[in-house]
Design a protein around this motif. Structure first.
Motif, PDB file in Angstrom:
ATOM      1  N   UNK A  68      79.768  17.032  27.194  1.00 37.74           N
ATOM      2  CA  UNK A  68      80.646  16.343  28.126  1.00 37.74           C
ATOM      3  C   UNK A  68      80.273  16.694  29.566  1.00 37.74           C
ATOM      4  N   UNK A  69      79.652  15.740  30.263  1.00 31.57           N
ATOM      5  CA  UNK A  69      79.315  15.937  31.669  1.00 31.57           C
ATOM      6  C   UNK A  69      77.824  16.058  31.914  1.00 31.57           C
ATOM      7  N   UNK A  70      77.462  15.940  33.208  1.00 29.49           N
ATOM      8  CA  UNK A  70      76.055  16.005  33.637  1.00 29.49           C
ATOM      9  C   UNK A  70      75.841  17.082  34.689  1.00 29.49           C
ATOM     10  N   UNK A  71      76.801  17.994  34.841  1.00 30.14           N
ATOM     11  CA  UNK A  71      76.753  18.922  35.974  1.00 30.14           C
ATOM     12  C   UNK A  71      76.809  20.380  35.543  1.00 30.14           C
ATOM     13  N   UNK A  72      76.204  20.706  34.423  1.00 32.78           N
ATOM     14  CA  UNK A  72      76.259  22.086  33.941  1.00 32.78           C
ATOM     15  C   UNK A  72      74.894  22.559  33.457  1.00 32.78           C
ATOM     16  N   UNK A 116      89.801  12.536  26.431  1.00 38.10           N
ATOM     17  CA  UNK A 116      88.647  12.174  25.601  1.00 38.10           C
ATOM     18  C   UNK A 116      88.100  13.374  24.831  1.00 38.10           C
ATOM     19  N   UNK A 117      88.068  14.558  25.477  1.00 35.27           N
ATOM     20  CA  UNK A 117      87.506  15.721  24.792  1.00 35.27           C
ATOM     21  C   UNK A 117      88.428  16.241  23.687  1.00 35.27           C
ATOM     22  N   UNK A 118      89.654  15.736  23.611  1.00 33.18           N
ATOM     23  CA  UNK A 118      90.525  16.010  22.465  1.00 33.18           C
ATOM     24  C   UNK A 118      90.351  14.958  21.376  1.00 33.18           C
ATOM     25  N   UNK A 119      90.300  13.701  21.787  1.00 32.14           N
ATOM     26  CA  UNK A 119      90.380  12.599  20.820  1.00 32.14           C
ATOM     27  C   UNK A 119      89.059  12.270  20.138  1.00 32.14           C
ATOM     28  N   UNK A 120      87.935  12.400  20.844  1.00 29.83           N
ATOM     29  CA  UNK A 120      86.661  12.159  20.162  1.00 29.83           C
ATOM     30  C   UNK A 120      86.442  13.163  19.017  1.00 29.83           C
ATOM     31  N   UNK A 121      86.618  14.472  19.250  1.00 30.71           N
ATOM     32  CA  UNK A 121      86.491  15.405  18.121  1.00 30.71           C
ATOM     33  C   UNK A 121      87.483  15.109  16.997  1.00 30.71           C
ATOM     34  N   UNK A 122      88.719  14.773  17.347  1.00 28.19           N
ATOM     35  CA  UNK A 122      89.731  14.472  16.337  1.00 28.19           C
ATOM     36  C   UNK A 122      89.289  13.336  15.435  1.00 28.19           C
ATOM     37  N   UNK A 123      88.786  12.262  16.036  1.00 23.08           N
ATOM     38  CA  UNK A 123      88.407  11.102  15.234  1.00 23.08           C
ATOM     39  C   UNK A 123      87.032  11.247  14.591  1.00 23.08           C
ATOM     40  N   UNK A 124      86.174  12.082  15.144  1.00 21.58           N
ATOM     41  CA  UNK A 124      84.946  12.428  14.418  1.00 21.58           C
ATOM     42  C   UNK A 124      85.294  13.174  13.128  1.00 21.58           C
TER      43      UNK A 124
END
Length: 397
Positions: free
Chosen positions: A101-105, A19-27
Motif C-alpha cells: 500500500x503506497x509508493x513512498x516507503x 481499503x487496507x481493512x477491506x481488501x484483506x477481509x475480502x481476500x
C-alpha cells in the motif's frame, strides 16, 4: 494462495472500513491465506498514537503483524523512508502475492529482495492514494528533492513490481507523472463499500424507519450529504440551493469544522427543510443513503462518494478531472461548476424527471456492483490470474 498486505506508513486500526481493512477481509473471504503487516500506530480520539507491536488474528481470519518502523538519526528521515524491516518476516511467511500500500516507503526494497532471492514467481502490486489535490506537486527545493527521492525508489524497484493501481483515474495519472511509474504497469482499482455493512435485504424497512424518524413523508424528495463538513465540501452552497424547493428536504450528517461552523448554523436556523443529524457511525452512513432519493456531494472528493454509489442510490458530484469512475453507465451526474445557482439548476434538472428515473434504474442495476469490495478484491488479484493463465498456455506448448 498466500497473500501478504503491507502498510508501511499509515496508521492502522482493526475492523475499520478503509481499503487496507477491506481488501484483506475480502481476500480472506475468497479463500486465501491473508496476513497484514503494518505499523505500531493507530488512530485514537482524533490523534495518531503508538500501540504495541504484536502478532494476532482478527475475527475475519486475517493475521495482523505490527512492527515498529526503523528510527534514523532524525525524525524527518524516519518519516520519509517509512521503513519496516519485513525481509526476514517475508522469508517465513512465503507469500505468493504481496499487496504493498503506497509508493513512498523504502520498505519496498525488502519486498523486492524477497522476490529476487526467494520467490521469483511472487506477484507484487502497489497502489497510490495521492493526487495533485492532496499530494506534493514538486514545487520548491524541498518538494523537488522529495520527488527525486521517491522517483529513485520507484526506478530501482519497478522492474520487479507487476502492477501499480491508482484508486481513482486521477491518482493513476499522479503515479505516472509524479512517481514516473510506466503507463503500461498502471490501471485503476477503485475504492468502495463493505458488502456486509450494506443491508440490501432490509433496504425498504431501513428507508421507511429513518424517514419516519425525521418526519420525512413518502412524497418528500430527500437529498442526503455529509461527512467532514468544511469549506472545501461546499455543503453550505447546497443548503442555500435547497431553499424554496417544494417537497424537497436535505439531510446532513457528519462533523462541522470550525471554518464553516458559523455559516452552517445560520443556514440551518433559516431553513426548516434542512435536517442535521450530527455525527453518525460509519456503518450507519449506508442506511442514511438508503433513506434518500438522491445523494449530493458538491465539493471535494471523499471515500463517501464511492460508498454512496455502492448503495445503489442516484448521485450528483462535483466534476473533477480523473473522477469519471463514479459514473458507470448513468448512475451519477456531475456539476461542471459549483455555485448556489448551478446546484439549484442541477436539482431542478433531476427532481421528478425522466432523467432521474433513468439514473435510479441504472443505480439499482448490477452496474454499481463494481463499488462493492467483494468485486474490488477480485479485480485486485487480476495480475495473479493473468500469470496463471500465461503459465497454462506455456505448459501446453
Amino acid at each position: 494462495m498466500n497473500i501478504v498486505h503491507i502498510t508501511p506508513s499509515a496508521p492502522y486500526n482493526d475492523y475499520w472500513g478503509y481499503q487496507d481493512n477491506l481488501l484483506p477481509k475480502y481476500h480472506k473471504k475468497l479463500g486465501h491465506q491473508v496476513t497484514m503487516i503494518t505499523t505500531n500506530y493507530m488512530h485514537k480520539d482524533g490523534k495518531i498514537v503508538p500501540t504495541e507491536c504484536g502478532d494476532y488474528v482478527l475475527d475475519d481470519g486475517v493475521r495482523v503483524i505490527r512492527l515498529a518502523r526503523k528510527k534514523y538519526f532524525h525524525h524527518t528521515v524516519t518519516n520519509i523512508r517509512s521503513y519496516l524491516p519485513v525481509f526476514d518476516l517475508l522469508k517465513k511467511l512465503k507469500p505468493d502475492f504481496i499487496f504493498f500500500h503506497g509508493l513512498m516507503s523504502a520498505t519496498i526494497y525488502d519486498v523486492v529482495a524477497y522476490k529476487k532471492k526467494h520467490n521469483r514467481n511472487c506477484v507484487i502490486v502497489q497502489d497510490n492514494h495521492l493526487d495533485y489535490n492532496i499530494g506534493r506537486r514538486g514545487n520548491g527545493i524541498k518538494d523537488n528533492m522529495l520527488r527525486m527521492y521517491y522517483r529513485h525508489v520507484v526506478r530501482k524497484t519497478i522492474e520487479y513490481v507487476d502492477h501499480v493501481y491508482g484508486v481513482t483515474p486521477w491518482r493513476k495519472q499522479y503515479a505516472e507523472e509524479y512517481f514516473q511509474v510506466p503507463k503500461d504497469k498502471t490501471s485503476v482499482l477503485i475504492m468502495g463499500a463493505d458488502d456486509e455493512e450494506i443491508n440490501f435485504e432490509q433496504r425498504e424497512a431501513v428507508r421507511a424507519h429513518i424517514r419516519t424518524s425525521y418526519g420525512i413523508t413518502p412524497n418528500d424528495f430527500l437529498v442526503a450529504t455529509g461527512g467532514k463538513i468544511d469549506e472545501k465540501k461546499k455543503i453550505h452552497f447546497l443548503m442555500q440551493a435547497i431553499c424554496g424547493l417544494e417537497r424537497v428536504k436535505l439531510l446532513i450528517f457528519g462533523q462541522v469544522m470550525e471554518d464553516i461552523h458559523e455559516e452552517f448554523e445560520r443556514l440551518l436556523e433559516q431553513n426548516s427543510s434542512i435536517i442535521y443529524v450530527g455525527w453518525i457511525p460509519s456503518r450507519q452512513v449506508y442506511d442514511y443513503f438508503f433513506a434518500s432519493d438522491l445523494v449530493f456531494f458538491p465539493g471535494q472528493h471523499s471515500v463517501l462518494w464511492e460508498q454512496a454509489c455502492a448503495t445503489k442510490v442516484p448521485c450528483v458530484f462535483q466534476r473533477w478531472e480523473g473522477m469519471e469512475h463514479i459514473d458507470n453507465g448513468g448512475n451519477s451526474d456531475f456539476l461542471a461548476t459549483v455555485s448556489v445557482e448551478s446546484i439549484r439548476s442541477k436539482l431542478l434538472e433531476v427532481l421528478y424527471t425522466e432523467k432521474y428515473q433513468n439514473m435510479k434504474k441504472i443505480a439499482a442495476s448490477e452496474k454499481t456492483d463494481i463499488y462493492l469490495y467483494s468485486k474490488i478484491a477480485e479485480k485486485s488479484l487480476e495480475c495473479w490470474e493473468n500469470m496463471k493463465k500465461n503459465e497454462a498456455i506455456h505448459s501446453r506448448k
